[in-house]
Design an enzyme around this catalytic site. Structure first.
Site, short mmCIF file in Angstrom:
data_model
loop_
_atom_site.label_atom_id
_atom_site.label_comp_id
_atom_site.label_asym_id
_atom_site.label_seq_id
_atom_site.Cartn_x
_atom_site.Cartn_y
_atom_site.Cartn_z
N ASN A 131 -68.89 43.02 30.04
CA ASN A 131 -68.27 42.38 31.20
C ASN A 131 -66.76 42.25 31.01
O ASN A 131 -66.28 42.05 29.90
CB ASN A 131 -68.88 41.00 31.43
CG ASN A 131 -70.36 41.07 31.73
OD1 ASN A 131 -70.89 42.14 32.03
ND2 ASN A 131 -71.04 39.95 31.64
N ASP B 10 -64.96 40.02 33.00
CA ASP B 10 -64.60 38.86 33.81
C ASP B 10 -64.08 37.66 33.01
O ASP B 10 -63.63 36.67 33.58
CB ASP B 10 -65.80 38.41 34.65
CG ASP B 10 -67.08 38.21 33.82
OD1 ASP B 10 -66.97 37.78 32.65
OD2 ASP B 10 -68.17 38.50 34.35
N HIS C 156 -65.21 46.80 27.27
CA HIS C 156 -64.68 47.47 28.46
C HIS C 156 -63.37 46.86 28.93
O HIS C 156 -62.91 47.15 30.03
CB HIS C 156 -65.71 47.45 29.59
CG HIS C 156 -66.94 48.25 29.29
ND1 HIS C 156 -68.18 47.96 29.81
CD2 HIS C 156 -67.13 49.32 28.47
CE1 HIS C 156 -69.07 48.85 29.34
NE2 HIS C 156 -68.45 49.67 28.54
N CYS D 77 -37.92 47.65 28.72
CA CYS D 77 -39.00 48.53 29.17
C CYS D 77 -39.07 48.58 30.69
O CYS D 77 -38.52 49.47 31.32
CB CYS D 77 -40.34 48.10 28.58
SG CYS D 77 -41.70 49.23 29.00
N GLY E 95 -79.20 40.19 29.73
CA GLY E 95 -78.68 40.53 31.05
C GLY E 95 -78.01 41.88 31.15
O GLY E 95 -77.04 42.05 31.88
N THR E 96 -78.53 42.86 30.45
CA THR E 96 -77.97 44.20 30.56
C THR E 96 -79.10 45.21 30.71
O THR E 96 -80.16 45.08 30.08
CB THR E 96 -77.10 44.58 29.35
OG1 THR E 96 -76.67 45.94 29.47
CG2 THR E 96 -77.84 44.40 28.04
N GLU F 240 -87.02 42.25 33.57
CA GLU F 240 -87.97 43.37 33.57
C GLU F 240 -87.62 44.28 32.42
O GLU F 240 -86.56 44.15 31.78
CB GLU F 240 -87.91 44.13 34.90
CG GLU F 240 -86.58 44.77 35.18
CD GLU F 240 -86.55 45.49 36.52
OE1 GLU F 240 -85.64 46.31 36.71
OE2 GLU F 240 -87.42 45.22 37.36
#
Length: 341
Positions: free
Chosen positions: A137, A139, A154, A208, A245-246, A273
């Protein structure tokens, strides 16, 4: 200098699965179990716990989705915008998209799942035990919930990287720059703001002034080699791995837990599941159990847990409802989950 790896997901898939096959060849993979007492025993004895999390953890926080049917920002899906090519063609449009997502995330709060994981880390830390979160995640809800040991494979919505000097840093400004104020509405009838590139977020390092981009992993990009290396160190050293949860379909993260299971370490999956990786794991259950272990109150309901590596489900043990809405991880891909978003 560490070289960047895994530039192609197909290569990642092939290489990692080959390693799994080699490891698995030396021992029989245990069939999944729903023995909650056995899981509690493993949990009580574990000294180094790795927790792998994905979109399902953040879904109850109300994080919007840009995947699946209807998953559009204006008329584009995330994969149309989350690429280096899209940013090169139209940095204004891509920054509108990410500015909107940042502003939305600032209105969301960590849910019971994030808090349970953070409290678990804190409590076990006082016992000299270590918990590390490896999340897909972007977030930062784990961080906001209080987790300290986090590897964001990520990247983060709230980090930027300069295209000129390469400097990366946290950035929680709202708006991120004056030109993006009140921009980024997802209405499909909304026109692009077409902000001049010189007015988009710029590097503030002395001398920069280069164009900034979101420091997230886009489609076609490599994972950060340092973060990936540290993740493998955690996984190689853990004595218990929790998958929370993945859906276990995005590589290379999809092979992390099977890789751990292949060396005989208990792996417990907490999803609503079965997933493609379920057959690799020792324990299969629902996330309510993790909340229970971490001391969160549970209420009776009719949520069932998988009992084997098959696709069938059956009621096992006590029926529990976590204090967050049941979410099928394999059907829910949240804004804060995905490489390439």
């Amino acid at each position: 200098m560490i070289l960047r790896q895994f530039t192609c997901r197909a290569v990642v898939n092939a290489c990692t699965q080959a390693r799994i096959r080699r490891l698995a060849g030396s021992r029989e993979m245990a069939k999944p179990s729903s023995d909650l007492a056995a899981f509690r025993d493993f949990f009580a004895k574990a000294e180094n716990i790795a927790i792998l999390t994905g979109a399902g953890v953040s879904a109850e926080s109300g994080v919007p989705t840009f995947r699946g049917a209807g998953g559009f920002w204006r008329k584009w899906q995330a994969q149309d915008l989350a690429t280096p090519e899209a940013f090169s063609r139209n940095p204004s449009r891509v920054w509108e998209f990410y500015h909107y997502r940042r502003e939305v995330m600032l209105t969301k709060d960590p849910n019971a799942a994030h808090k349970a994981i953070a409290e678990c880390e804190e409590r076990l830390g006082k016992q000299g035990r270590k918990v590390t979160v490896i999340t897909q995640n972007i977030d930062e809800l784990h961080r906001r919930a209080g987790s300290k040991n986090i590897l964001e494979i990520h990247g983060s919505l709230f980090k930027t990287r300069c295209l000129s000097c390469g400097h990366e840093e946290a950035n929680h400004k709202s708006p991120i720059c004056p030109a993006l104020k009140d921009k980024g509405a997802p209405d499909p009838n909304m026109h692009d703001a077409q902000i001049p590139v010189e007015q988009l977020p710029r590097c503030e390092r002395a001398g920069c002034g280069g164009l900034l981009r979101p420091a997230v992993v886009w489609f076609g990009e490599s994972l950060d080699a340092d973060v990936l290396s540290r993740s493998h160190e955690v996984l190689d050293g853990c004595d218990l791995c929790l998958v929370v949860g993945t859906s276990s379909v995005v590589y290379p993260a999809a092979m992390f837990a099977p890789q751990v299971a292949a060396r005989g370490v208990p792996v417990a999956e907490f999803n609503m599941e079965n997933t493609p990786a379920t057959t690799h794991f020792k324990h299969v259950s629902f996330f309510a159990l993790f909340l229970l272990v971490c001391g969160f109150p549970l209420q009776p309901c009719s949520v069932f847990t998988s009992v084997s590596g098959s696709t069938s489900t059956a009621p096992v043990g006590r029926r529990c409802r976590p204090p967050w809405r049941a979410t099928r991880a394999s059907q829910t891909e949240a804004i804060g989950a995905a490489p390439a978003t």
